[in-house]
Design a protein around this motif. Sequence first.
Motif, PDB file in Angstrom:
ATOM      1  N   ASN A 135       4.008 -18.121  22.559  1.00  0.00           N
ATOM      2  CA  ASN A 135       3.241 -17.436  21.509  1.00  0.00           C
ATOM      3  C   ASN A 135       2.278 -16.391  22.081  1.00  0.00           C
ATOM      4  N   ALA A 136       2.722 -15.671  23.095  1.00  0.00           N
ATOM      5  CA  ALA A 136       1.920 -14.601  23.685  1.00  0.00           C
ATOM      6  C   ALA A 136       2.865 -13.494  24.146  1.00  0.00           C
ATOM      7  N   SER A 137       2.373 -12.262  24.146  1.00  0.00           N
ATOM      8  CA  SER A 137       3.198 -11.098  24.471  1.00  0.00           C
ATOM      9  C   SER A 137       3.602 -11.069  25.933  1.00  0.00           C
ATOM     10  N   SER A 138       4.821 -10.619  26.168  1.00  0.00           N
ATOM     11  CA  SER A 138       5.294 -10.423  27.542  1.00  0.00           C
ATOM     12  C   SER A 138       4.432  -9.431  28.304  1.00  0.00           C
ATOM     13  N   ARG A 139       3.713  -8.569  27.601  1.00  0.00           N
ATOM     14  CA  ARG A 139       2.892  -7.547  28.249  1.00  0.00           C
ATOM     15  C   ARG A 139       1.710  -8.139  29.007  1.00  0.00           C
ATOM     16  N   GLN A 189      13.297 -21.739  15.462  1.00  0.00           N
ATOM     17  CA  GLN A 189      13.440 -22.082  14.053  1.00  0.00           C
ATOM     18  C   GLN A 189      12.092 -22.279  13.373  1.00  0.00           C
ATOM     19  N   SER A 190      11.104 -22.781  14.117  1.00  0.00           N
ATOM     20  CA  SER A 190       9.801 -23.077  13.523  1.00  0.00           C
ATOM     21  C   SER A 190       8.775 -21.974  13.768  1.00  0.00           C
ATOM     22  N   ALA A 191       9.223 -20.813  14.193  1.00  0.00           N
ATOM     23  CA  ALA A 191       8.285 -19.743  14.546  1.00  0.00           C
ATOM     24  C   ALA A 191       7.524 -19.217  13.335  1.00  0.00           C
ATOM     25  N   THR A 226       6.239 -23.049  16.718  1.00  0.00           N
ATOM     26  CA  THR A 226       5.158 -23.998  16.431  1.00  0.00           C
ATOM     27  C   THR A 226       5.588 -25.410  16.802  1.00  0.00           C
ATOM     28  N   ASP A 227       6.797 -25.540  17.328  1.00  0.00           N
ATOM     29  CA  ASP A 227       7.326 -26.831  17.750  1.00  0.00           C
ATOM     30  C   ASP A 227       6.937 -27.054  19.210  1.00  0.00           C
ATOM     31  N   GLN A 228       5.954 -27.908  19.440  1.00  0.00           N
ATOM     32  CA  GLN A 228       5.432 -28.088  20.789  1.00  0.00           C
ATOM     33  C   GLN A 228       6.483 -28.676  21.728  1.00  0.00           C
ATOM     34  N   ALA A 229       7.347 -29.529  21.197  1.00  0.00           N
ATOM     35  CA  ALA A 229       8.385 -30.118  22.041  1.00  0.00           C
ATOM     36  C   ALA A 229       9.347 -29.039  22.534  1.00  0.00           C
ATOM     37  N   ASN A 230       9.744 -28.127  21.654  1.00  0.00           N
ATOM     38  CA  ASN A 230      10.626 -27.031  22.073  1.00  0.00           C
ATOM     39  C   ASN A 230       9.923 -26.111  23.061  1.00  0.00           C
ATOM     40  N   ALA A 231       8.631 -25.868  22.816  1.00  0.00           N
ATOM     41  CA  ALA A 231       7.869 -25.023  23.734  1.00  0.00           C
ATOM     42  C   ALA A 231       7.826 -25.637  25.128  1.00  0.00           C
TER      43      ALA A 231
END
Length: 417
Positions: free
Chosen positions: A367-371, A235-237, A347-352
């Motif tokens: 916040n980084a690519s699967s590649r 939601q906060s992306a 951007t929600d550190q708790a969810n991350a």
Amino acid sequence: MISEAAAQIAAKASRAAKAVANLTTEQKNFVLQSMANNIRSASDAILLANKDEVASAAANGTTDAMLDRLTLTPARIESMASAIEQIIALPDPVGAIRHIEQRPNGINIEKRRIALGVICMIYEARPNVTADAGALCFKAGNAVILRCGREAIQTSLAIAEAMQQALREHNLPDEVISIVPNPDRELMLALLKQDQYIDLVIPRGGEGLIRFVTEHSRIPVIQHYKGVCHLYVDQSADLAMALGLLLNGKVQRPGVCNALEALLVNKHVAADFLPLVARALSEHAVIVHACKDSIGYFNQAQPIADDDFGQEYLAAEIAVRIVDDVDAAMAHIDQFGSQHTEVICTTDQANAERFIRQVDSAVVMHNASSRFSDGGELGLGAEIGISTSKLHAYGPMGLEALTTEKYVVTGSGQTRS
């Protein structure tokens, strides 16, 4: 007899492993540099063999994903040689000592890292594995038996010859890096029974190959069945960031195991994000398999049932699903993921942190690519494989994963009462 041929291959590799075990780090690095130089020098011969095999594979209807993995170019050959030089620069894990404790009776306990011994690599149309596996196993103090698929056997033999030439230049046996010249399945089955000589089997290829090897091997097997990687947009992306992660993960190189296969979108941002997704994926001709809640955002999406997720497309295709929240996203991943790589954009550190802690996956990205789920990108040097089976190794496997530890106990004559 096929069984006798397999036993001879394995026994010679076992003897060769003892020669590698006696080398210093400096000696191993010197040989590795010769391997890199020889691969560059043999580029024309390698490309010629590869050209014929790619043409034959294409004529036989090989998929685009497999053709991409089979095809070599001058740039990819240079990448193979450069990857070996990156391995040279890595610390040698062999001989590293980890102190545990000194017991009250005075004995000192430590663990010392040692080579595994003989590793058998079984792989399909991936000729670069020949160079990567040969160099990594050698630096970790092992001998390796390379069993390549029929589609890439001549290319792999050409690469192996360049590496064996370096071994001969330094008075080491060819069997340090041996390649099975006959891709017959019966010979592979016989090799999988050589537990007297072979210490570990690492299959790389499709799910069918890996399951076949696992079911028929007497030797421990590193397992990685498939890569069903998800991107969850919270939601906060940052939606611009999320779109970049989606495109990089799906379209940069769709035929690899760390490419995205599914997009999960929080319902609170779906109306803003999915029109951007629809436009971007259309521009890249990506086929969309959409759930009933998201299909209206796409012009030509194919409907997907709730129980049909979990497909590894390895192509310009992706599944899309709208979810209620991070818990619903994690529940979906728990049901349909493959323990390879999972990504959260938030951007929600708790969810991350919840996602990182609770998602059962060898690699989790925030916040980084699967590649980036790749040994080289994660600083391991060339990657020999990915483990999703947790025992011995979990995730991309580099040098250290090709070693183990043994206890070393030092005393001054203590006896047990």
